[in-house]
Design a protein around this motif. Structure first.
Motif, PDB file in Angstrom:
ATOM      1  N   TYR A 261       7.991   4.737   3.501  1.00  0.00           N
ATOM      2  CA  TYR A 261       6.917   4.349   2.595  1.00  0.00           C
ATOM      3  C   TYR A 261       7.506   3.482   1.477  1.00  0.00           C
ATOM      4  CZ  TYR A 261       3.974   7.865   4.853  1.00  0.00           C
ATOM      5  OH  TYR A 261       3.255   8.586   5.771  1.00  0.00           O
TER       6      TYR A 261
ATOM      7  N   HIS B 146       0.796   3.718   3.275  1.00  0.00           N
ATOM      8  CA  HIS B 146       1.058   3.252   4.643  1.00  0.00           C
ATOM      9  C   HIS B 146       2.542   2.958   4.813  1.00  0.00           C
ATOM     10  CE1 HIS B 146      -3.059   3.214   5.807  1.00  0.00           C
ATOM     11  NE2 HIS B 146      -3.411   2.254   4.979  1.00  0.00           N
ATOM     12  N   ARG B 147       3.023   3.203   6.005  1.00  0.00           N
ATOM     13  CA  ARG B 147       4.438   2.945   6.300  1.00  0.00           C
ATOM     14  C   ARG B 147       4.684   1.436   6.373  1.00  0.00           C
ATOM     15  NH1 ARG B 147       6.709   7.886   7.768  1.00  0.00           N
ATOM     16  NH2 ARG B 147       5.177   9.470   8.379  1.00  0.00           N
TER      17      ARG B 147
ATOM     18  N   GLU C 145      -0.008  -5.493  10.131  1.00  0.00           N
ATOM     19  CA  GLU C 145      -1.449  -5.682   9.936  1.00  0.00           C
ATOM     20  C   GLU C 145      -1.908  -7.136  10.079  1.00  0.00           C
ATOM     21  OE1 GLU C 145      -4.979  -4.489   6.749  1.00  0.00           O
ATOM     22  OE2 GLU C 145      -2.873  -4.232   6.223  1.00  0.00           O
TER      23      GLU C 145
ATOM     24  N   ASN D  84       0.851  -1.194   0.000  1.00  0.00           N
ATOM     25  CA  ASN D  84       0.000   0.000   0.000  1.00  0.00           C
ATOM     26  C   ASN D  84       0.889   1.247   0.000  1.00  0.00           C
ATOM     27  OD1 ASN D  84      -1.761   2.155   0.687  1.00  0.00           O
ATOM     28  ND2 ASN D  84      -3.175   0.699   1.630  1.00  0.00           N
TER      29      ASN D  84
ATOM     30  N   ARG E 190       3.703  -0.675   9.572  1.00  0.00           N
ATOM     31  CA  ARG E 190       2.265  -0.856   9.718  1.00  0.00           C
ATOM     32  C   ARG E 190       1.754  -1.973   8.808  1.00  0.00           C
ATOM     33  NH1 ARG E 190      -2.535   3.691   8.784  1.00  0.00           N
ATOM     34  NH2 ARG E 190      -4.270   2.220   8.970  1.00  0.00           N
ATOM     35  N   GLN E 191       2.300  -2.050   7.598  1.00  0.00           N
ATOM     36  CA  GLN E 191       1.842  -3.079   6.665  1.00  0.00           C
ATOM     37  C   GLN E 191       2.269  -4.476   7.109  1.00  0.00           C
ATOM     38  OE1 GLN E 191       1.753  -2.101   2.434  1.00  0.00           O
ATOM     39  NE2 GLN E 191       2.723  -0.135   2.902  1.00  0.00           N
TER      40      GLN E 191
END
Length: 316
Positions: free
Chosen positions: A142, A100-101, A108, A97, A104-105
């Motif tokens: 990113y 999103h950093r 998830e 994505n 975070r990915q």
């Protein structure tokens, strides 16, 4: 996987993409899946996690930890994805994505499947990044701020996040330069061995599969035409198609081969209009008269080696 058959439905009617494939993997097994574009490799990968279009017809069985993926409820299937089996796609930039950093990915699926808080999951994400050779400060980056190799490492970290039993790497290194490709392949081999994970690696490059996987399976026109020990299949394939794929691998520094490269004339057949008998016979360099009328299934070339050719012994 038992007698897997996959048919796409489109404007041209029904198109058989996979025509009766059976194979099995145990924890720690590594299988390379090779073949030209259009032979059905990625379709098999998509079927394992039910990622194919809804109108696709899939029959047979795909058993993961005792449960058939094809008959699972959607809730059970969601629990299996990432935690039971995960996939690393070819285009990491298109799989991540962009808004999103990185941390975070990676975090998830950990939050979704293990119920950890966001902070705890991101801490785990940083640990996973270290395992794949990414520095902690990259957690706030990113995707567009990373190189191709770094993005591919992020995808591998995501695939490992929930400790799956099976990882599918679908052309995971094709877009990388040779140095980064070698690093990513070494990383995959190490992590699979350390974690005792089953690996299915899909590639056009038999040399990559022979170096990474214990077994090598070759697909043509939606069917397996050879399955055996990877180094031996690469060096002395029993099926003429697998031989042609091996021969297409160049010898670096050989001027004669540079002037006269090996290759295989023609293209794989249209799945909606397959030849009779052996699907490879129109391109086969050792074809004989009965190949056009005889449909050949995998036959034993050795205890741990099978090939779908009437001339298995002669070719050897």
């Amino acid at each position: 996987m038992d007698d897997l058959r996959i048919t796409y439905r489109g404007s041209r009617g029904e198109v058989p993409a996979v025509r009766g494939i059976s194979m099995s993997l145990e924890p720690g097994d590594t299988l390379g899946l090779a073949g030209e574009s259009g032979c059905g490799k990625s379709t098999v990968a998509g079927a394992i996690l039910r990622l194919l279009p809804r109108e696709t017809q899939v029959t047979g069985r795909i058993v993961l930890d005792g449960d058939d993926v094809l008959t699972m409820s959607f809730g059970k299937l969601r629990a299996v994805r990432w935690a039971g089996a995960s996939i690393v796609f070819q285009g990491a930039m298109h799989s991540l994505n962009p808004v999103h950093r990185i941390a975070r990915q990676i975090a998830e699926p950990i939050v979704l499947h293990e119920g950890l808080s966001s902070d705890a999951a991101e801490k785990r994400a940083v640990e996973l990044m270290a395992q794949v050779g990414l520095p902690a400060w990259r957690a706030s980056s990113y995707p567009h701020q990373l190189s191709g190799g770094q993005r591919q490492r992020v995808m591998i970290a995501m695939a490992l996040a929930c400790s799956p039993q099976l990882i599918i790497a679908d052309e995971a290194t094709t877009a990388l330069d040779v140095m980064i490709q070698a690093q990513v392949l070494a990383l995959i081999k190490r992590l699979v061995a350390e974690r005792n994970i089953a690996l299915v690696m899909i590639s056009h490059d038999l040399s990559v599969l022979a170096d990474t996987c214990d077994r090598l399976a070759v697909m043509y026109a939606g069917k397996l035409v050879e399955d055996g020990p990877s180094h031996e299949v690469f060096a002395a394939a029993r099926h003429p198609y697998a031989q042609a794929l091996s021969a297409a691998f160049p010898t670096v520094g050989d001027p004669a081969e540079r002037r006269n490269p090996h290759g295989l004339a023609g293209d794989p057949p249209d799945p909606s209009n397959l030849p009779t008998g052996c699907s490879f016979h129109p391109r086969c360099p050792v074809v004989r008269d009965d190949c056009a009328s005889t449909s050949v299934e995998l036959r034993r070339a050795r205890d741990d080696w099978r090939a779908a050719c009437l001339r298995v012994e002669e070719v050897a």
